[in-house]
Design a protein around this motif. Structure first.
Motif, PDB file in Angstrom:
ATOM      1  N   GLU A  83      -4.448  -1.500  -2.293  1.00  0.00           N
ATOM      2  CA  GLU A  83      -4.961  -0.639  -1.233  1.00  0.00           C
ATOM      3  C   GLU A  83      -4.160   0.663  -1.236  1.00  0.00           C
ATOM      4  O   GLU A  83      -2.988   0.661  -1.595  1.00  0.00           O
ATOM      5  N   THR A 101       0.803  -1.217   0.000  1.00  0.00           N
ATOM      6  CA  THR A 101       0.000   0.000   0.000  1.00  0.00           C
ATOM      7  C   THR A 101       0.834   1.265   0.000  1.00  0.00           C
ATOM      8  O   THR A 101       1.594   1.504   0.941  1.00  0.00           O
ATOM      9  N   SER A 120      -9.501   0.103  -0.793  1.00  0.00           N
ATOM     10  CA  SER A 120      -8.824  -0.971  -1.520  1.00  0.00           C
ATOM     11  C   SER A 120      -9.620  -1.329  -2.764  1.00  0.00           C
ATOM     12  O   SER A 120     -10.766  -0.908  -2.924  1.00  0.00           O
TER      13      SER A 120
END
Ligand code: OOG
Ligand code: NI
Length: 441
Positions: free
Chosen positions: A293, A226, A266
């Motif tokens: 995400e 992420t 996400s």
């Protein structure tokens, strides 16, 4: 004797190598990185004052490298060994997250650097969950899952050796560090070849999709990585233009002028082709585990602030949390890093009261970034990428933190103690710089 590579440097190399691997495995991740970097440069250009504030707080340099990932392991030995591997990279387990009340049969911690200087260098974090096999009701299936986990070693022999080398020698030299990174990467790699039969896989999915994901493969493939965005609403809105379908809602607090904690969104897990062993042959199947995400990080809250947040989240009424740095600070709701200004250093201090010093312009207080995770948000992320059927009933179990720490082989660190220590150290340094330290030392 060759010199050791600094753990921060090994962590940076590992994070970069993992990012390159995930980008090659999951092309949408590359799209997401491009989108986030575009949104971030737009935000910084539109708000030069904000950009300066981020730079002063040491947030800007780390931003383009900043990632968190997640893995799910199956046994105590896997968890304890991964903890030792992360320690080689200067990462310690912080906080305990119990996901069972949200119907996800795992409990977790996050491995991350803890020293402010190490966080500023590269705050790479890995959310690491341990499967709770005891939550599988069907006894035969539980035994089958345990046997599949007992048969595998998620670490290469060389990775295991290098972890020991780092522990006994106190570090790794250049060659060892590079070898460590590439060997440990194997643990995080995707395996399209399942280790259990299609029938066993289906039974595991029926018990819980997550159980199938942990048990059916050779290793705990990294399931997302992420990047950090400065404007998650803009990034979420721009996802469809790039062919990415985000989950419906952003997890965490609402959009605010003074961002707090963590907001996340996400996109759903990919359907990926896998193969099940079937005698000497294989049969084709699909598995959904890996997703994308993005996150936006705000200020860390004190226990009082956090309790207000938890209540606000439950009632969807955030009015009790002032959207104002001064109010957050004066009410002891958020953590701050204090610093003497050039004006303060030049002046003769007439008060030792921090709020008075701030009013005089002699001291500034910068919000401390939240470096951790939110269990309710994490449960929302798990559920969105596991599919709607995973929104199971809550497992009726105790937090079991002690069991988790037993498996981990050590205690998890208390995030609040870390934030408190950083704030306290900044206050002491500020008072000292202003010549206000009392002569008790
Ligand atoms: C971990 C989900 C939690 C987050 O950002 O809250 C997480 C997982 O799906 O394994 O990564
Ligand atoms: Ni995540």
């Amino acid at each position: 004797m060759s010199a050791f590579v600094h753990p921060d440097e090994i962590r940076s190399r590992f994070s970069a190598a993992l990012s390159a691997m995930y980008r090659a495995e999951v092309p949408q991740y590359g799209e997401l990185l491009a989108l986030v970097s575009e949104v971030n440069s737009r935000v910084l250009k539109a708000d030069p004052t904000g950009a300066e504030r981020l730079a002063a707080a040491g947030e800007l340099a780390r931003l383009s490298e900043e990632r968190h990932g997640a893995i799910r392991v199956g046994t105590a030995d896997e968890l304890a060994t991964i903890a030792r591997a992360f320690a080689v990279m200067g990462m310690a387990p912080v906080s305990y997250y119990n996901l069972a009340p949200a119907g996800v049969p795992v409990h977790s911690t996050a491995f991350r650097p803890v020293e402010p200087a190490a966080l500023a260098r590269n705050p790479f974090r890995v959310f690491c969950s341990l499967l709770r096999l005891e939550l599988i009701e069907d006894e035969a299936l539980r035994a089958e899952a345990a046997a599949a986990l007992a048969r595998r070693d998620i670490f290469t022999p060389c990775a295991r050796t290098l972890i020991e080398t780092a522990e006994t020698a106190g570090g790794l030299d250049e060659d060892q560090a590079d070898r460590f990174v590439s060997e440990l990467l194997e643990t995080f790699r995707w395996h399209a070849q399942a280790t259990v039969s299609a029938q066993t896989y289906e039974r595991l999915v029926a018990a819980h999709r997550l159980i199938a994901d942990v048990v059916s493969f050779k290793g705990p493939h990294i399931n997302h990585l992420t990047p950090r965005t400065l404007d998650i609403d803009a990034a979420q809105a721009a996802m469809p233009e790039r062919g990415i379908t985000p989950k419906e809602t952003i997890e965490g607090p609402p959009a605010r002028a003074c961002p707090i904690l963590l907001r996340q969104t996400s996109f759903k897990a990919l359907e990926e082709a896998i193969a099940f062993p079937s005698g000497d042959a294989v049969v084709a199947g699909v598995h959904t585990a890996r997703f994308g995400e993005i996150e936006q990080r705000g200020c860390a809250l004190t226990p009082t602030g956090r309790a207000l947040y938890d209540t606000a989240l439950a009632t969807r009424d955030f009015a009790a949390l002032p959207d104002d740095w001064t109010a957050l600070r004066r009410n002891g709701l958020a953590w701050f890093r204090y610093r003497a200004t050039p004006q303060g250093l030049a002046a003769r201090a007439e008060t030792a009261d921090l709020e008075d010093l701030i009013a005089l312009g002699h001291v500034v207080a910068e919000p401390i970034t939240y470096e951790d995770f939110l269990p309710v948000s994490a449960a929302g992320i798990f559920q969105s990428n596991l599919g709607a059927e995973a929104r199971g009933t809550a497992y009726a179990v105790d937090p079991a933190k002690a069991d988790f720490e037993q498996a981990l082989g050590r205690l998890v660190l208390d995030e609040m103690a870390l934030y408190q220590a950083e704030q306290d150290a900044s206050v002491a340094a500020t008072l000292k710089a202003l010549g206000l330290t009392t002569a008790t030392a």
